[in-house]
Design an enzyme around this catalytic site. Sequence first.
Site, PDB file in Angstrom:
ATOM      1  N   GLY A 177      -8.113   8.920  10.268  1.00  0.00           N
ATOM      2  CA  GLY A 177      -8.424   8.885  11.697  1.00  0.00           C
ATOM      3  C   GLY A 177      -9.498   9.847  12.151  1.00  0.00           C
TER       4      GLY A 177
ATOM      5  N   LYS B  86       0.864  -1.180   0.000  1.00  0.00           N
ATOM      6  CA  LYS B  86       0.000   0.000   0.000  1.00  0.00           C
ATOM      7  C   LYS B  86       0.901   1.231   0.000  1.00  0.00           C
ATOM      8  CE  LYS B  86      -3.288   2.783   2.517  1.00  0.00           C
ATOM      9  NZ  LYS B  86      -3.764   3.172   3.852  1.00  0.00           N
TER      10      LYS B  86
ATOM     11  N   ASN C 124      -9.148   1.408   9.970  1.00  0.00           N
ATOM     12  CA  ASN C 124      -8.269   1.048  11.081  1.00  0.00           C
ATOM     13  C   ASN C 124      -8.783   1.653  12.385  1.00  0.00           C
ATOM     14  OD1 ASN C 124      -4.687   1.503  11.820  1.00  0.00           O
ATOM     15  ND2 ASN C 124      -6.252   0.402  12.902  1.00  0.00           N
ATOM     16  N   THR C 125      -8.731   2.991  12.479  1.00  0.00           N
ATOM     17  CA  THR C 125      -9.057   3.666  13.729  1.00  0.00           C
ATOM     18  C   THR C 125     -10.464   3.339  14.214  1.00  0.00           C
ATOM     19  OG1 THR C 125      -7.609   5.488  13.062  1.00  0.00           O
ATOM     20  CG2 THR C 125      -9.114   5.919  14.872  1.00  0.00           C
TER      21      THR C 125
ATOM     22  N   ALA D 134      -9.533   5.729   4.684  1.00  0.00           N
ATOM     23  CA  ALA D 134      -9.362   6.868   5.594  1.00  0.00           C
ATOM     24  C   ALA D 134     -10.673   7.599   5.859  1.00  0.00           C
ATOM     25  CB  ALA D 134      -8.322   7.857   5.064  1.00  0.00           C
ATOM     26  N   GLY D 135     -10.936   7.839   7.127  1.00  0.00           N
ATOM     27  CA  GLY D 135     -12.091   8.632   7.537  1.00  0.00           C
ATOM     28  C   GLY D 135     -13.323   7.840   7.915  1.00  0.00           C
TER      29      GLY D 135
END
Length: 262
Positions: free
Chosen positions: A161, A99, A209-210, A187-188
Amino acid sequence: MNDTLIVGKVTLGSRLIVGSGKYPDFQTTRDATIESGSELITVAVRRVNITNPNEENLLDYFKDTNIKLLPNSAGCTTAEEAITLFRMVREATGIDLIKLEVIGDTAKTLYPDVMETLKACEVLARDGFTIMTYTNDDPIMAKRLEDAGSHAVMPLAAPIGSGLGIQNRYNVLFIKEAVKVPVIVDAGIGCASDAAIAMEIGADGVLTNTAIAQAGDPIRMARAMKHAVIAGRESFLAGRILKKPFATASSPTEGLIEFGRS
């Protein structure tokens, strides 16, 4: 139903990709990843050990699973840094599915430097890597990355995040129209409904992830994300109804007998 996600030479049964950062320990990372049903976990190799066998190594926690590691270049700010990093990782681990991310604003937004990303992509493609590329939600840049050899484009939904969800759904649609490679929203993502929306509008996959790692219950959130991605994909494939400005009766009235008339 055989509905696999194909990225270059890699075939995945799950359209959910998860991250490995922000967990309290590797065991929780493993448990949440398995619960998510994901077959691919991305790892910031400048921050998480997968190359040194003499220290606690994330690879050891996934040896008995079918989950592949996806090294990422988080923390790199130039094309040269990312290229050097991935060459070292491949030499140490044999992994060539990567990635690519090159960050331009490290202080506030963590937005990508798309020009440095493009330069790195061109070189890494010539090196034979299978490349999944983090980028902004710009269909023009997505097309250029595809032309440069990227095997998937990963437009941000919102800053990394942030948990804000998809801020511009139309740009995801424009990117889908612009490229032939998979489009994976990255992301987000903040909660399961964000993942479902991404899939419903036609994304080929979601990376988060987050939203899992920092949830009150990471294992339960991982399970929720799994179901959200499946449901969103099924909804997209089924085809939603058209939006209308007025009500339409659920039960048709044509041909019914009218009472009270002679």
